[in-house]
Scaffold this motif. Structure first.
Motif, PDB file in Angstrom:
ATOM      1  N   ASP A  69      -6.674   2.658  11.722  1.00 46.72           N
ATOM      2  CA  ASP A  69      -6.164   1.006  12.392  1.00 46.72           C
ATOM      3  C   ASP A  69      -6.025   1.829  13.510  1.00 46.72           C
ATOM      4  N   ASP A 114      -6.627  -5.321  16.074  1.00 43.28           N
ATOM      5  CA  ASP A 114      -7.595  -5.053  16.241  1.00 43.28           C
ATOM      6  C   ASP A 114      -7.650  -3.708  16.574  1.00 43.28           C
ATOM      7  N   TYR A 128       0.879  -4.951  10.258  1.00 44.76           N
ATOM      8  CA  TYR A 128       0.092  -5.670  11.377  1.00 44.76           C
ATOM      9  C   TYR A 128      -1.461  -5.918  11.043  1.00 44.76           C
ATOM     10  N   PRO A 129      -1.255  -7.313  10.283  1.00 46.52           N
ATOM     11  CA  PRO A 129      -2.693  -7.709  10.219  1.00 46.52           C
ATOM     12  C   PRO A 129      -3.928  -7.623  10.736  1.00 46.52           C
ATOM     13  N   GLU A 130      -3.365  -8.688  12.186  1.00 46.28           N
ATOM     14  CA  GLU A 130      -4.010  -8.853  12.859  1.00 46.28           C
ATOM     15  C   GLU A 130      -4.554  -7.893  13.910  1.00 46.28           C
ATOM     16  N   ARG A 180      -2.670  -2.714   8.771  1.00 42.76           N
ATOM     17  CA  ARG A 180      -3.789  -3.614   8.672  1.00 42.76           C
ATOM     18  C   ARG A 180      -3.021  -4.017   6.693  1.00 42.76           C
ATOM     19  N   ASP A 181      -3.343  -3.243   5.872  1.00 36.82           N
ATOM     20  CA  ASP A 181      -2.744  -2.812   5.201  1.00 36.82           C
ATOM     21  C   ASP A 181      -2.421  -2.061   4.337  1.00 36.82           C
TER      22      ASP A 181
END
Length: 118
Positions: free
Chosen positions: A109, A53, A49-51, A11-12
């Motif tokens: 993540d 979950d 893949y910032p979105e 994500r980051d």
């Protein structure tokens, strides 16, 4: 020599790099679309893949380790809790029905890393 490297979500990139650095990985490549980290002969590659979950992630890989206990000790030294929920978390190694000794690390993540003693 033939080899494969897992491609995992992040994500980051900065947070992922800091997390894995606590486990002895160093960044060897980083641009806006890709990051590579190494720890000895281990290599992990990450894509943004910032979105993502983490609670629904189904990403995973196996790390086959000559010294599983040393890697688990690095996880403990990094403050990764032994837990059944949350991110990150560690499940201590145990002998499984397959005969292999396997531990489990779930990263920031939600990626599952199976830690297998060679």
């Amino acid at each position: 020599m033939d080899h494969a490297t897992p491609n995992l979500p992040a994500r980051d990139f900065s947070a992922t790099s800091r997390f894995y650095a606590m486990l002895g990985f160093t960044e060897t490549w980083h641009d806006a679309g890709w990051m590579i980290i190494d720890r000895g002969s281990l290599r992990l590659e990450f894509f943004p893949y910032p979105e993502l979950d983490p609670t629904t992630s189904s990403f995973g890989t196996c790390l086959r380790l000559d010294d599983l206990e040393a890697f688990v000790a690095a996880c403990a030294a990094a403050g990764i809790a032994v837990a059944s929920k949350g991110f990150p978390r560690l499940h201590r190694p145990a002998r499984e029905p397959s005969g292999l000794t396997i531990g489990y690390l779930v990263d920031l993540d939600g990626t599952l890393l199976r830690l297998i003693q060679n």
